[in-house]
Design an enzyme around this catalytic site. Sequence first.
Site, PDB file in Angstrom:
ATOM      1  N   ARG A  59      -3.089  -5.421  -2.773  1.00  0.00           N
ATOM      2  CA  ARG A  59      -2.249  -5.720  -3.938  1.00  0.00           C
ATOM      3  C   ARG A  59      -0.762  -5.646  -3.621  1.00  0.00           C
ATOM      4  NH1 ARG A  59      -6.614  -2.867  -5.502  1.00  0.00           N
ATOM      5  NH2 ARG A  59      -5.421  -0.934  -5.557  1.00  0.00           N
ATOM      6  N   GLU A  96      -7.895  11.452   1.192  1.00  0.00           N
ATOM      7  CA  GLU A  96      -8.499  12.636   0.593  1.00  0.00           C
ATOM      8  C   GLU A  96      -9.881  12.895   1.168  1.00  0.00           C
ATOM      9  OE1 GLU A  96      -9.458  14.444  -3.841  1.00  0.00           O
ATOM     10  OE2 GLU A  96      -8.421  12.537  -3.643  1.00  0.00           O
TER      11      GLU A  96
END
Length: 171
Positions: A59, A96
């Site tokens: 994006r 993460e």
Amino acid sequence: MQKLKAKIRDIPDFPSPGIVFKDITPLVQDPMLLKECIEELIRPFKQESITAVAGMEARGFIFGSLAAWELGVGFIPLRKPGKLPYDVQRIDYALEYGTASLEAHIDAISAGDRILVIDDVLATGGTARASCELIEHLGGEVVACAFVMELGFLQGRNNLTSYPIHTLISY
């Protein structure tokens, strides 16, 4: 920025349960609002002698290439591994849960280039930080990072303390 925020829809439980995905599709489908979004995204940097805009796959390509067009500079795609056809520089970084990598052509950036990094969202800041490090490793200077939206509760700014940050929408 309320007009922009109104065009970003929430998709609950995507890509996994408990996540609320911020879908930019309605925003990019509205040509007038998309133009306003790009204008606001680059407004603070028009006098900064930017020489290129870098955007992260995928994006960041949308907003970054339009920002580059408006600034009259080139666009540098920062891609996932194996997508670029020429010699690349690669950076690996922690997520993460796991790791990821970004690549750029080794000749995409020249020493002294002043680069604006653009993406759709600032979340944890890991991808943006890796992008900045890759740009600097190739000899460029990161002028700032700009994002359409920021998920403030994830504290991504903490990973980008060396860079000015500009966001349009905060959640």
